[in-house]
Motif scaffolding. Structure first.
Motif, PDB file in Angstrom:
ATOM      1  N   VAL A  56       0.856  -1.183   0.000  1.00 23.62           N
ATOM      2  CA  VAL A  56       0.000   0.000   0.000  1.00 23.62           C
ATOM      3  C   VAL A  56       0.895   1.238   0.000  1.00 23.62           C
ATOM      4  CG1 VAL A  56      -1.740   1.294   1.275  1.00 23.62           C
ATOM      5  CG2 VAL A  56      -1.839  -1.201   1.198  1.00 23.62           C
ATOM      6  N   VAL A  65      -0.386  -7.101  -0.435  1.00 25.20           N
ATOM      7  CA  VAL A  65      -1.519  -7.258  -1.342  1.00 25.20           C
ATOM      8  C   VAL A  65      -1.176  -8.389  -2.297  1.00 25.20           C
ATOM      9  CG1 VAL A  65      -2.992  -6.152  -3.049  1.00 25.20           C
ATOM     10  CG2 VAL A  65      -2.085  -4.817  -1.129  1.00 25.20           C
ATOM     11  N   ALA A 123      -9.912  -9.513   3.617  1.00 23.37           N
ATOM     12  CA  ALA A 123      -8.508  -9.517   4.009  1.00 23.37           C
ATOM     13  C   ALA A 123      -8.277 -10.639   5.015  1.00 23.37           C
ATOM     14  CB  ALA A 123      -8.114  -8.177   4.613  1.00 23.37           C
ATOM     15  N   MET A 178      -4.165  -8.958   1.693  1.00 21.99           N
ATOM     16  CA  MET A 178      -5.372  -8.345   1.141  1.00 21.99           C
ATOM     17  C   MET A 178      -5.441  -8.604  -0.370  1.00 21.99           C
ATOM     18  SD  MET A 178      -6.395  -4.298   1.253  1.00 21.99           S
ATOM     19  CE  MET A 178      -5.950  -4.260   2.970  1.00 21.99           C
ATOM     20  N   THR A 218      -9.896  -5.858  -3.439  1.00 24.17           N
ATOM     21  CA  THR A 218     -10.357  -5.258  -2.181  1.00 24.17           C
ATOM     22  C   THR A 218      -9.614  -3.958  -1.902  1.00 24.17           C
ATOM     23  OG1 THR A 218     -10.848  -7.459  -1.327  1.00 24.17           O
ATOM     24  CG2 THR A 218     -10.691  -5.683   0.271  1.00 24.17           C
ATOM     25  N   ALA A 219      -8.300  -3.961  -2.114  1.00 23.66           N
ATOM     26  CA  ALA A 219      -7.523  -2.749  -1.897  1.00 23.66           C
ATOM     27  C   ALA A 219      -7.986  -1.636  -2.830  1.00 23.66           C
ATOM     28  CB  ALA A 219      -6.038  -3.037  -2.114  1.00 23.66           C
ATOM     29  N   LYS A 220      -8.264  -1.981  -4.081  1.00 28.00           N
ATOM     30  CA  LYS A 220      -8.728  -0.982  -5.044  1.00 28.00           C
ATOM     31  C   LYS A 220     -10.094  -0.442  -4.655  1.00 28.00           C
ATOM     32  CE  LYS A 220      -9.525  -0.295  -9.990  1.00 28.00           C
ATOM     33  NZ  LYS A 220      -9.506  -0.939 -11.332  1.00 28.00           N
ATOM     34  N   LEU A 276      -7.290   2.294  -1.875  1.00 26.50           N
ATOM     35  CA  LEU A 276      -5.879   2.201  -1.531  1.00 26.50           C
ATOM     36  C   LEU A 276      -5.045   2.039  -2.800  1.00 26.50           C
ATOM     37  CD1 LEU A 276      -6.118  -0.258   1.504  1.00 26.50           C
ATOM     38  CD2 LEU A 276      -5.935   2.234   1.577  1.00 26.50           C
ATOM     39  N   THR A 310      -1.793   0.791  -4.702  1.00 29.79           N
ATOM     40  CA  THR A 310      -0.797  -0.266  -4.502  1.00 29.79           C
ATOM     41  C   THR A 310       0.276  -0.180  -5.574  1.00 29.79           C
ATOM     42  OG1 THR A 310      -2.048  -1.864  -5.842  1.00 29.79           O
ATOM     43  CG2 THR A 310      -2.525  -1.800  -3.479  1.00 29.79           C
TER      44      THR A 310
END
Length: 955
Positions: free
Chosen positions: A592, A668, A693, A753, A757-759, A763, A765
């Motif tokens: 991240v 990630v 996550a 993660m 999900t991060a997108k 967030l 990456t």
């Protein structure tokens, strides 16, 4: 009138003549004494020559300038500094103030007096192109040919740069890069070419890879090009070399300090002010940082111990040589007594032998040390990485070292001198040795010292925590065993009745001539005891380290991280690993990132933010909960309560670290990472597929099953909030999570993660690395091929191949065993050679009664083996005591520290420390079997089967 001077002069002349006649024996003793003198004298000359005077240090740091001005980074606030400029402290900031620590840049040029001349000296770094790829290199901007910079560099070839596109490079850089004078060089993300017009060296750091350009010609345009390419260029620092009439006094330095600038002044360094005139030294608490004399005292004690043991070893080995020499000269000594010489004259003659050998060894050792140091100076400079100053010969120090040789020779000759003086004139002239009895007092004193030393060592290891007590008791016990050696040799002699002829004769000879056998056995004992002690302690420590080793990956797995330049080379590196290693599963991972592209994984830098994983208040350990007033919350609990919470409260059990070094511990990726790490959890695989996550740390998961991540973009506001004990401002994202239960080994991974999900959580990456499982441990050839390709990328790759615990002590133990073996064989060989010289009449008698020629060779081998075996057995037993005592002391200390950490509320591993005692059986076997056997075989091989033809001695 005859005086003591005349008698001693005659004694010295007789001793010199005897030493010249017995060249072999004299050379042997001389070499034993001269070698340590050679080593210590050469070390003294090397150390003193490598120590630079203040004037030499200034020449290499500030050249011919009068001072160097620098920015301490306190935003222009007044500072106090030490006279040498190494220590700087804000003048108006005190411990306990609520005011923040001053931080910021200032321009030192504002403090340069009018009329002074100055040049800038800027230092930074860059990745430069080479024949092999890229090389991280120091970059300096300095007008190196300016007279003010004379002495900072030494030009080796070519010339100094005159244009903006010219540089000079150190010889180390040219060697590492494969370039030469006339080549061109550029930097990563910076295609401007620079021509190398010369080579130079830095006298203080010969191994530094560095280039020098003109001021403003490299670092500033390089930083702009790197920023344009989305990468961060390393920071740089600038100092200013200043020259003015009269230089800079201490009062001038304090005036400049008031403007927030530090000064290294030539005048002040050459004539420093008194401590009472230095404001920094008057500040409260400064004395706490001053070094006490404890470290120096410990160093002196260690040196004295080593010197004392070396002298003891030499005396034990050289003493029998003087004893045999005295016996070979007993007829001559008897004639001295027959002509009116007293016992003191005989003692003087034997002592003079030690004096003559000692003086010769001192002269030879000192002269050889001077010659070798001069001849090897270039190699020593290359080894130390810096040029010497002036060749510094300190006569008093060399004289003191030489006197050690004389003292050692005299000490080694004392016992033979006393023994020779006690013989009657008739016994000396007839060659009869008479009836000899061993001392009854010495073994008793040795037994007392052994018991007392063992008791002291036991007390030190069980009752106290002082290593010095254990070491002192062990040394006393070992000296007791040395004192008991003659009696123990006699006990060994009782085993001869069961031995064949040759070993029985060898053992009988050793027992009958304890004067030369006991010192040799004691010398072997001392060497073997030290080796066994160190080997036992090292093996025990190695077993402890092996038990405490925490793997960063499963055995055979591979991972790499690239923390800079937005992971631009991650795909190329991953492909290279997969190409050279036998990879089963590959798992690419990202991190991240908060802020602009190019921000490093650890945060920081202009335009770069950071993130933190939120800890729900209900999951926070009561001992670590933050308070508004900044007080320590653990002080509200008793030590017993803190110990209980650390052991039983899951909130207070810290998770162990592992192999993930990204900020926040979040990676990630997908389920392939779980497979590589060997985490068999179907629930975790399903959670990743569902967009959740996967969390391995229970305190991070809130009651609603979500994970909170806060993005902090305003780092200054975050720092201010931290100073006020308030939460940092930032955007919080809530992410559904799955907690992995049980105790799976996650190798430092806290959160995994899925990319989607991060997108979805907003967030950003960037690639950071990859993990690989392999079906075979990578070979050395595969590693070399991969390293060669990674070198062409030059991207700061942190590659890990999990090989399990690898001990570094095996080579050390082998070296110890070889050292002890050499000393043992040497001591036993000396004793054997002296025995042959001393027992020549017995050997001739054996030949006269019909003994075959091989008996002489066999007897010599067994004589050497007997001495080696006795010394090795006694040394092995003696060496176990100090090692066991030290390990028991360490166990007590570590247990006490463990209990203290628990009572103070520190989490982590709550199990008691494991401090084993491991006996190195392989080393003991090599010493007990191989060394005596090798000594016996070597002595047998180098001994002649036939002796010289005997002639009747004139009467």
């Amino acid at each position: 009138m005859k005086t003591w001077f005349h008698s001693w002069r005659a004694a010295v002349r007789i001793a010199r003549r005897d030493a010249w006649r017995a060249k072999g024996r004299s050379s042997l003793v001389l070499a034993m004494i001269a070698l340590p003198i050679l080593g210590v004298s050469a070390a003294d000359l090397t150390i003193r020559s490598s120590e630079l005077s203040v004037a030499e240090q200034l020449e290499r740091s500030i050249g011919a300038a009068d001072a160097s001005f620098g920015d301490p980074g306190f935003a222009g606030e007044p500072v106090h500094q030490s006279p040498n400029g190494d220590n700087v402290y804000p003048a108006n900031w005190k411990e306990g103030d609520n005011a923040p620590w001053p931080s910021g840049a200032t321009d030192p040029r504002k403090a340069i007096p009018a009329g002074a001349r100055w040049i800038s000296d800027t230092q930074g770094a860059a990745k430069l192109t080479t024949v092999h790829g890229l090389l991280q290199t120091d970059v300096r901007e300095l007008k190196a040919d300016d007279p003010m910079a004379k002495g900072i560099t030494t030009l080796l070839d070519g010339r100094y740069p005159q244009k903006a596109d010219e540089v000079i490079a150190t010889a180390a850089f040219l060697e590492q890069s494969g370039l030469s004078v006339g080549s061109t060089v550029s930097a990563r993300n910076f295609d401007r070419p620079y021509r190398i017009v010369g080579s130079y060296e830095l006298p203080d750091t010969l191994t530094a890879a560095q280039i020098i350009a003109l001021p403003g010609a490299f670092l500033s345009p390089y930083a702009k090009a790197a920023e344009k390419a989305g990468a961060l260029a390393p920071g740089d620092t600038t100092t200013y070399l200043v020259q003015r009439d009269g230089g800079f006094t201490w009062n001038n330095v304090k005036e400049i300090n008031a403007k927030g600038v530090t000064v290294v002044s030539r005048t002040v360094r050459l004539a420093p002010p008194a401590d009472s005139e230095v404001p920094l030294y008057q500040q409260e608490g400064w004395g706490d940082y001053e070094s006490s004399g404890a470290a120096d005292a410990m160093l002196l004690a260690s040196v004295a111990t080593v010197v004392g043991l070396a002298m003891l070893e030499i005396c034990l080995l050289a003493g029998p040589a003087f004893a045999v020499g005295a016996r070979r000269s007993r007829r001559q000594l008897g004639l001295v007594g027959a002509n009116g010489g007293s016992r003191s004259h005989i003692r003087a003659i034997v002592l003079s032998g030690g004096l003559v050998i000692g003086v010769a060894a001192a002269v030879v050792g000192t002269v050889l040390a001077l010659i070798l140091t001069l001849v090897l100076q270039p190699f020593l400079e290359d080894f130390l990485g810096q040029r010497f100053g002036a060749f510094d010969v300190r006569p008093l120090e060399l004289l003191g070292i030489a006197l050690l040789a004389v003292l050692t020779g005299l000490l080694a000759a004392i016992v033979p001198a006393v023994t020779a003086s006690r013989q009657t004139v008739l016994a000396s002239l007839t060659g009869r040795r008479g009836v000899r009895s061993t001392s009854k007092v010495l073994p008793v004193l040795g037994l007392v010292a052994l018991l007392l030393g063992a008791a002291i060592a036991l007390y030190g290891s069980v009752v106290t925590d002082q290593f010095i007590i254990v070491a002192g008791g062990s040394a006393l016990a070992e000296l007791g065993v040395v004192a008991m050696t003659p009696a123990i040799v006699g006990l060994f002699g009782r085993t001869g009745r069961w031995l064949p002829l040759s070993p029985r004769l060898a053992l009988r000879d050793a027992v009958r001539n304890r004067g030369r056998t006991a010192p040799a056995v004691a010398a072997v004992l001392a060497a073997v005891a030290g080796t066994v002690a160190v080997a036992t302690y090292t093996s025990s420590s190695d077993a402890q380290y092996r038990a405490e080793y925490s793997a960063s990956l499963p055995h055979g797995a591979v991972s790499f991280f690239q923390m800079e330049e937005s992971g631009r080379d991650v795909p190329a590196v991953a492909d290279a690993v997969q190409r050279y290693f036998s990879v089963e599963t590959r798992a690419d991972v990202s991190r991240v990132a908060v802020g602009k592209p190019g921000c490093p994984a650890w945060g920081g830098g202009a335009g770069c933010g950071q993130y933190e994983v939120m800890l729900p208040p209900a999951n926070e350990c009561p001992m670590w909960a933050s308070t508004t007033d900044g007080s320590d919350p653990s002080e509200k609990f008793t030590p017993e309560q803190r110990r209980t919470m650390v052991k039983e409260d899951w909130r207070c059990k810290e998770s162990r670290g592992g192999g993930v070094y990204v900020d926040g511990g979040i990676l990630v990726g997908d389920a392939r990472l779980l497979k590589v790490l060997g985490i068999d959890d179907p629930g975790a695989v399903k959670a990743l597929a569902d967009g959740k996550a996967v969390v391995f740390s229970k305190p991070l998961v809130d009651r609603d099953g979500t994970l909170g991540i806060k993005q902090i973009t305003d780092t200054k506001a975050a720092e201010k909030a931290s100073m006020e004990n308030k939460p940092a401002p930032g955007k919080v994202s809530r992410i559904p999570s799955h907690l992995v239960t049980g105790d799976p080994k996650s190798y430092g991974l806290q959160v995994l993660m899925p990319p989607a999900t991060a997108k979805a959580a907003g967030l950003t990456t960037v690639p950071v690395g990859a993990y690989f499982s392999t079906d075979a441990m990578p070979s050395s050839e595969q590693r070399q091929k991969l390293d060669a390709e990674l070198a062409t990328l030059g991207a700061g790759i942190d590659l890990t191949v999990e090989e399990g615990y690898v001990s570094d002590d095996s080579i050390f133990l082998i070296a110890l065993t070889v050292f002890a073996g050499l000393v043992t064989i040497g001591a036993a060989g000396i004793a054997t050679g002296l025995a042959q010289a001393d027992a020549e009449a017995d050997l001739k008698t054996l030949a006269a009664v019909g003994a075959p020629p091989r008996v002489r060779r066999t007897l010599s081998g067994f004589q050497c083996g007997v001495v080696a075996a006795m010394g090795v057995v006694l040394g092995s037993v003696s060496g176990l005591l100090p090692a066991m005592g030290l390990r028991l002391t360490e166990e007590r200390q570590q247990l006490r520290f463990h209990e203290q950490m628990l009572s103070e509320g520190w989490g982590g591993d709550t199990s008691p420390p494991y401090v084993p005692i491991v006996v190195p059986w392989e080393t003991l076997a090599a010493l007990l079997v191989a060394v005596p056997l090798g000594a016996a075989l070597l002595a047998a091989l180098v001994t002649r089967s036939k002796g010289a033809v005997a002639r009747r001695e004139a009467t």
